[in-house]
Design an enzyme around this catalytic site. Structure first.
Site, PDB file in Angstrom:
ATOM      1  CB  CYS A 175     124.896  31.111  13.966  1.00  0.00           C
ATOM      2  SG  CYS A 175     123.686  32.430  13.759  1.00  0.00           S
TER       3      CYS A 175
ATOM      4  CG  HIS B  54     122.723  29.813  17.969  1.00  0.00           C
ATOM      5  ND1 HIS B  54     123.986  30.319  18.098  1.00  0.00           N
ATOM      6  CD2 HIS B  54     122.026  30.722  17.264  1.00  0.00           C
ATOM      7  CE1 HIS B  54     124.049  31.499  17.504  1.00  0.00           C
ATOM      8  NE2 HIS B  54     122.872  31.766  16.990  1.00  0.00           N
TER       9      HIS B  54
ATOM     10  CD  GLU C 172     125.589  27.804  20.367  1.00  0.00           C
ATOM     11  OE1 GLU C 172     125.510  26.964  19.457  1.00  0.00           O
ATOM     12  OE2 GLU C 172     125.549  29.037  20.169  1.00  0.00           O
TER      13      GLU C 172
END
Lengths: 259, 212
Positions: free
Chosen positions: B79, B188, B190
């Site tokens: 990001c 993202h 994650e």
């Protein structure tokens, strides 16, 4: 191109799901962590937890729930309910939530939006809006008024003006709940969704009224919504996320179809 | 050890939790020597470019990152981390690290989708990535996979060779950049479910060379 999001909403009280959710398989129907894991596997795009714990001294239970959920699911989830200040936001975000949602607290003290956005970024701050239809008036020109306390208290604020103000204060997203449609299963309030979603430049999640998959199609097209919140239609096993997404995909809506 | 760079830009615990679920230990650190000694580096971030660069410089982490990149250490940007590796960002008119030549631009107002509806900024939600070539980090990640994006700015590389993947949002932008031992993703990973975790897992085992 960006997919439309399907977002199950889970109501939690004292660390337990409030509604008795009947699910097939090995899901503990009372446990929000198990339900979150289930929806993650099912292909939900995001989750919303709404903490309706009445007493503030039991809020730590919710933080613990958030922490456990964050260890199990790797999609965004937001937490709303009982968030009164930046410190409350910080605790929820540090426990692993992606976003926090403010509703009544923002009506009482709009600065909470800008303070949250400054501290954590706009993408973390969701403005939750509970709205009821009223006769248009000088004070409420759009004919939609903001309400709090689950729809019991009118606050004299126009919903359209409030959405725009929320955006300018730094909200990154709006979760728009029609109190009139909520629980009816007769469809989202399309006119309200279209009005708000076409007037702000931040994403709008439609909430309240979903009963069938056609309702989802309607709100994501005619209602201009970027995402749709669902609860009972999947909680009780009437539909699976997969069924919803296949239907929307066949109707030409872009949805995330592999996970 | 995997070092997750901590420069007050947030979102660090979710990266660490994702690594933990994959069985990888990591340390969240702002200590220059710990970053220099790490086997690999993850460079995440949420926030604004100006503040992020100021914090990195104050902590000496800008130089640690540049040094690690030139030493060939595997680095993963996420990001804002992906924007900071470029030369300059329109956000706060910020001079950035310049590991990849190019700029960071804001999505223009007035972009529209296939239904001719106005596209919102930030670009928030799930979107696909079209890979230009295969890369070890994307091994086992299906072409239909989608990833979770939240950003108002996007990188524009001067060199097409460094653009590994692209995403459509009114315009086609570089969502995955790659230069030698550095891979940077605008989404993202994650928070991108299984495909995101797969990329993270591949990174933890990547030697830092272009091809497996």
């Amino acid at each position: 191109m960006l997919s439309k999001r399907i977002i199950p909403c889970l109501d939690v009280r004292d660390g337990k799901l409030t509604k008795g959710i009947k699910f097939k398989g090995n899901v503990d129907i009372g446990d929000p962590v198990d339900m979150a894991a289930f929806y993650y596997e099912e292909g939900a795009d995001e989750l919303v937890f709404y903490d309706i714990t009445a007493s503030s001294d039991r809020r730590d239970i919710m933080i613990e729930t958030v922490r456990k959920v964050a260890e199990k699911i790797f999609i965004p989830f937001s937490v709303g309910g009982g968030i009164r200040n930046v410190e409350d936001m910080r605790r929820v975000l540090l426990a692993g939530a992606e976003k926090i949602s403010v509703n009544s607290a923002a009506i009482r003290e709009p600065d909470i939006i800008s303070k949250g956005a400054e501290a954590f970024g706009s993408q973390c701050v969701v403005l939750g809006m509970d709205v009821k239809k009223v006769s248009p008036s000088e004070k409420i020109p759009s004919g939609y008024e903001m309400v709090i306390d689950g729809g019991r208290t009118f606050v004299g604020v126009d919903a359209l003006a409030w959405a725009k103000r929320g955006e300018s204060l730094g909200a990154g997203e709006i979760c728009l709940n029609s109190i009139d449609a909520d629980g009816t299963k007769e469809g989202y309030e399309l006119a309200l969704n279209k009005l708000i979603a076409s007037s702000v430049n931040i994403p709008v999640i439609a909430s309240g009224g979903a009963g069938t998959i056609e309702h989802l199609f309607e709100v994501l097209t005619e209602g201009y919504a970027d995402a749709a919140l669902i609860a009972s239609m999947t909680h009780y096993g009437t539909y699976t996320i997969q069924q919803i997404k296949s239907y929307l995909h066949d109707k030409g809506i872009k949805v995330r179809s592999t996970w | 050890m995997i070092a997750i760079i901590d420069y007050k830009a947030g979102n660090l615990t979710s990266v660490q939790r994702a690594l933990q679920s994959l069985g990888w230990e990591s340390v969240i650190t702002r200590d220059v020597s710990e970053v220099i000694e790490a086997e690999r580096i993850i460079f995440p971030g949420v926030g604004a470019a100006g503040q992020a660069m100021a914090d990195l410089k104050k902590l000496g982490l800008d130089q640690a990152l540049i040094k690690s990149y030139h030493e060939g250490k595997p680095i993963l940007g996420i990001c804002l981390g992906t924007q900071i590796i470029m030369k300059w960002s329109e956000e706060n008119d910020t001079q950035c690290l310049g590991l990849i030549q190019g700029e960071v631009r804001r999505f223009q107002d007035g972009l529209s989708d296939e239904r001719d509806r106005k596209l919102k900024v930030p670009h928030m939600g799930w979107n696909g990535v079209t890979l230009k070539t295969q890369h070890p980090l994307f091994e086992g990640v299906g072409p239909e996979s989608e990833f979770y994006f939240v950003h108002a700015y996007y990188p524009v590389s001067e060199s097409p060779d460094t653009v590994l993947g692209e995403t459509d949002y009114g315009i086609r932008f570089a969502s995955v950049l790659n230069s030698k031992n550095l891979v940077a993703v605008q989404f993202h990973l994650e928070k991108s479910g299984r495909p995101g975790l797969k990329i993270l897992s591949n990174f933890c085992q990547w030697s830092g060379t272009d091809h497996a």
